[in-house]
Design a protein around this motif. Structure first.
Motif, PDB file in Angstrom:
ATOM      1  N   VAL A  22       0.842  15.035   4.626  1.00  0.00           N
ATOM      2  CA  VAL A  22      -0.032  13.866   4.526  1.00  0.00           C
ATOM      3  C   VAL A  22       0.243  13.116   3.226  1.00  0.00           C
ATOM      4  CG1 VAL A  22      -2.436  13.116   4.369  1.00  0.00           C
ATOM      5  CG2 VAL A  22      -1.794  14.879   6.003  1.00  0.00           C
ATOM      6  N   HIS A  23       0.507  13.856   2.152  1.00  0.00           N
ATOM      7  CA  HIS A  23       0.807  13.226   0.872  1.00  0.00           C
ATOM      8  C   HIS A  23       2.086  12.383   0.966  1.00  0.00           C
ATOM      9  CE1 HIS A  23       0.919  12.672  -3.431  1.00  0.00           C
ATOM     10  NE2 HIS A  23       2.154  13.143  -3.469  1.00  0.00           N
ATOM     11  N   ARG A  24       3.120  12.924   1.623  1.00  0.00           N
ATOM     12  CA  ARG A  24       4.379  12.194   1.792  1.00  0.00           C
ATOM     13  C   ARG A  24       4.179  10.953   2.667  1.00  0.00           C
ATOM     14  NH1 ARG A  24       6.897  17.458   3.328  1.00  0.00           N
ATOM     15  NH2 ARG A  24       7.205  18.491   1.349  1.00  0.00           N
ATOM     16  N   ARG A  25       3.390  11.109   3.732  1.00  0.00           N
ATOM     17  CA  ARG A  25       3.095   9.957   4.595  1.00  0.00           C
ATOM     18  C   ARG A  25       2.424   8.852   3.794  1.00  0.00           C
ATOM     19  NH1 ARG A  25       0.022  12.725   9.637  1.00  0.00           N
ATOM     20  NH2 ARG A  25       1.753  13.947  10.409  1.00  0.00           N
ATOM     21  N   ASN A  26       1.432   9.230   2.990  1.00  0.00           N
ATOM     22  CA  ASN A  26       0.688   8.232   2.217  1.00  0.00           C
ATOM     23  C   ASN A  26       1.587   7.527   1.202  1.00  0.00           C
ATOM     24  OD1 ASN A  26      -1.650   8.806   3.605  1.00  0.00           O
ATOM     25  ND2 ASN A  26      -2.414  10.234   2.071  1.00  0.00           N
ATOM     26  N   LYS A  27       2.526   8.263   0.595  1.00  0.00           N
ATOM     27  CA  LYS A  27       3.462   7.639  -0.339  1.00  0.00           C
ATOM     28  C   LYS A  27       4.333   6.605   0.369  1.00  0.00           C
ATOM     29  CE  LYS A  27       5.912  10.101  -3.207  1.00  0.00           C
ATOM     30  NZ  LYS A  27       6.689  11.185  -3.846  1.00  0.00           N
ATOM     31  N   LEU A  28       4.843   6.974   1.550  1.00  0.00           N
ATOM     32  CA  LEU A  28       5.696   6.057   2.300  1.00  0.00           C
ATOM     33  C   LEU A  28       4.907   4.851   2.800  1.00  0.00           C
ATOM     34  CD1 LEU A  28       8.489   5.414   3.363  1.00  0.00           C
ATOM     35  CD2 LEU A  28       7.994   6.797   5.365  1.00  0.00           C
ATOM     36  N   VAL A  29       3.674   5.059   3.226  1.00  0.00           N
ATOM     37  CA  VAL A  29       2.831   3.951   3.694  1.00  0.00           C
ATOM     38  C   VAL A  29       2.552   2.981   2.544  1.00  0.00           C
ATOM     39  CG1 VAL A  29       0.488   3.387   4.470  1.00  0.00           C
ATOM     40  CG2 VAL A  29       1.805   5.120   5.660  1.00  0.00           C
ATOM     41  N   ALA A  30       2.336   3.496   1.341  1.00  0.00           N
ATOM     42  CA  ALA A  30       2.103   2.620   0.185  1.00  0.00           C
ATOM     43  C   ALA A  30       3.341   1.769  -0.101  1.00  0.00           C
ATOM     44  CB  ALA A  30       1.732   3.457  -1.037  1.00  0.00           C
ATOM     45  N   LYS A  31       4.523   2.357   0.005  1.00  0.00           N
ATOM     46  CA  LYS A  31       5.758   1.610  -0.224  1.00  0.00           C
ATOM     47  C   LYS A  31       6.006   0.591   0.888  1.00  0.00           C
ATOM     48  CE  LYS A  31       6.834   3.556  -4.030  1.00  0.00           C
ATOM     49  NZ  LYS A  31       6.835   2.818  -5.284  1.00  0.00           N
ATOM     50  N   LEU A  32       5.680   0.955   2.132  1.00  0.00           N
ATOM     51  CA  LEU A  32       5.798  -0.002   3.236  1.00  0.00           C
ATOM     52  C   LEU A  32       4.861  -1.182   3.019  1.00  0.00           C
ATOM     53  CD1 LEU A  32       6.110   2.372   6.296  1.00  0.00           C
ATOM     54  CD2 LEU A  32       7.776   0.666   5.617  1.00  0.00           C
ATOM     55  N   HIS A  33       3.664  -0.905   2.518  1.00  0.00           N
ATOM     56  CA  HIS A  33       2.704  -1.974   2.231  1.00  0.00           C
ATOM     57  C   HIS A  33       3.266  -2.927   1.171  1.00  0.00           C
ATOM     58  CE1 HIS A  33      -1.133  -3.999   2.033  1.00  0.00           C
ATOM     59  NE2 HIS A  33      -1.105  -3.874   0.720  1.00  0.00           N
ATOM     60  N   GLU A  34       3.925  -2.361   0.144  1.00  0.00           N
ATOM     61  CA  GLU A  34       4.554  -3.208  -0.872  1.00  0.00           C
ATOM     62  C   GLU A  34       5.628  -4.101  -0.261  1.00  0.00           C
ATOM     63  OE1 GLU A  34       6.130  -0.760  -3.977  1.00  0.00           O
ATOM     64  OE2 GLU A  34       4.223  -0.679  -5.032  1.00  0.00           O
ATOM     65  N   ALA A  44       6.204 -17.262   2.071  1.00  0.00           N
ATOM     66  CA  ALA A  44       5.349 -18.344   1.587  1.00  0.00           C
ATOM     67  C   ALA A  44       5.972 -19.086   0.405  1.00  0.00           C
ATOM     68  CB  ALA A  44       3.988 -17.783   1.180  1.00  0.00           C
ATOM     69  N   GLY A  45       7.111 -18.571  -0.097  1.00  0.00           N
ATOM     70  CA  GLY A  45       7.785 -19.222  -1.220  1.00  0.00           C
ATOM     71  C   GLY A  45       7.234 -18.808  -2.571  1.00  0.00           C
ATOM     72  N   ASN A  46       6.499 -17.709  -2.620  1.00  0.00           N
ATOM     73  CA  ASN A  46       5.921 -17.219  -3.865  1.00  0.00           C
ATOM     74  C   ASN A  46       6.694 -16.003  -4.364  1.00  0.00           C
ATOM     75  OD1 ASN A  46       3.871 -19.120  -3.593  1.00  0.00           O
ATOM     76  ND2 ASN A  46       2.603 -17.710  -2.429  1.00  0.00           N
ATOM     77  N   ALA A  47       6.457 -15.643  -5.603  1.00  0.00           N
ATOM     78  CA  ALA A  47       7.042 -14.427  -6.164  1.00  0.00           C
ATOM     79  C   ALA A  47       6.005 -13.310  -6.088  1.00  0.00           C
ATOM     80  CB  ALA A  47       7.456 -14.655  -7.611  1.00  0.00           C
ATOM     81  N   TYR A  48       6.421 -12.158  -5.629  1.00  0.00           N
ATOM     82  CA  TYR A  48       5.521 -11.010  -5.550  1.00  0.00           C
ATOM     83  C   TYR A  48       5.706 -10.184  -6.815  1.00  0.00           C
ATOM     84  CZ  TYR A  48       3.500  -6.601  -3.957  1.00  0.00           C
ATOM     85  OH  TYR A  48       2.746  -5.458  -3.852  1.00  0.00           O
ATOM     86  N   ALA A  49       4.667 -10.069  -7.608  1.00  0.00           N
ATOM     87  CA  ALA A  49       4.737  -9.337  -8.866  1.00  0.00           C
ATOM     88  C   ALA A  49       3.482  -8.485  -9.038  1.00  0.00           C
ATOM     89  CB  ALA A  49       4.884 -10.310 -10.028  1.00  0.00           C
ATOM     90  N   PRO A  50       3.482  -7.269  -8.470  1.00  0.00           N
ATOM     91  CA  PRO A  50       2.307  -6.409  -8.643  1.00  0.00           C
ATOM     92  C   PRO A  50       2.217  -5.908 -10.083  1.00  0.00           C
ATOM     93  CG  PRO A  50       4.033  -5.205  -7.541  1.00  0.00           C
ATOM     94  CD  PRO A  50       4.508  -6.617  -7.669  1.00  0.00           C
ATOM     95  N   LYS A  51       1.025  -5.686 -10.548  1.00  0.00           N
ATOM     96  CA  LYS A  51       0.790  -5.229 -11.917  1.00  0.00           C
ATOM     97  C   LYS A  51       0.556  -3.723 -11.933  1.00  0.00           C
ATOM     98  CE  LYS A  51       0.237  -9.498 -13.547  1.00  0.00           C
ATOM     99  NZ  LYS A  51       1.322 -10.160 -14.148  1.00  0.00           N
ATOM    100  N   VAL A  70       4.470  -5.912 -15.234  1.00  0.00           N
ATOM    101  CA  VAL A  70       4.852  -6.242 -13.864  1.00  0.00           C
ATOM    102  C   VAL A  70       5.683  -5.088 -13.318  1.00  0.00           C
ATOM    103  CG1 VAL A  70       6.159  -7.834 -12.424  1.00  0.00           C
ATOM    104  CG2 VAL A  70       4.798  -8.700 -14.312  1.00  0.00           C
ATOM    105  N   LYS A  71       5.315  -4.617 -12.155  1.00  0.00           N
ATOM    106  CA  LYS A  71       6.038  -3.536 -11.498  1.00  0.00           C
ATOM    107  C   LYS A  71       7.211  -4.128 -10.725  1.00  0.00           C
ATOM    108  CE  LYS A  71       5.259   0.047  -8.078  1.00  0.00           C
ATOM    109  NZ  LYS A  71       4.291   0.625  -7.168  1.00  0.00           N
TER     110      LYS A  71
END
Length: 148
Positions: A22-34, A44-51, A70-71
């Motif tokens: 479950v931990h591995r699934r959650n890590k991969l799901v978080a990266k897919l969300h990114e 949309a023509g924007n820059a994605y810059a998570p903090k 910025v990540k």
């Protein structure tokens, strides 16, 4: 105390850890969300810059400082020579093998909309356990690399 009398009280213990699968699934799901957020921002023509918060020690004063930085998010997709979009699913720095028989490690797509819908579908598939075997392979290979 009258409020407590109206509520259903039970004896329960909170689990401190989740299973490794479950931990591995959650890590991969978080990266897919990114990746979904990155694709939508590009469309949309924007820059994605998570903090993210980064803690470091100041060399002059010895004091610990926390700074918002910025990540950096690497794209899992690129345009191939044929003009199609190729999408590789990554777990850490390794690419997941999507089909063992054909040794396929990428998904070929035609448009940005199809890319986003595929990432969303993959996100639900990962939560349902579709890529557990591929994640486990990559995870054990990485772990064995540290055991030298």
């Amino acid at each position: 105390m009258s409020t407590l009398n109206n509520l259903k009280l039970v004896v329960s213990k909170r689990h401190q850890t989740v299973s490794p699968v479950v931990h591995r699934r959650n890590k991969l799901v978080a990266k897919l969300h990114e990746q979904i957020e990155l694709c939508e921002a590009k469309q949309a023509g924007n820059a994605y810059a998570p903090k993210r918060l980064k803690t470091y020690t100041n060399k002059q004063t010895g004091e610990k400082m926390t700074v918002e930085t910025v990540k950096r998010v690497k794209e899992w997709f690129w345009i191939s020579d044929s003009g199609k979009i190729n999408l590789a699913i990554k777990y850490g720095a390794k690419t997941l093998m999507l089909n063992k028989k054909s040794k396929a490690n990428c998904i070929e797509l035609t448009s940005g909309e199809e890319l986003i819908s595929t990432l969303i579908a993959l996100k639900t598939d990962v939560l349902n356990g579709a890529l557990d075997e591929a994640i486990a392979e990559v995870s054990t290979a990485t772990r064995e690399g540290f055991g030298k």
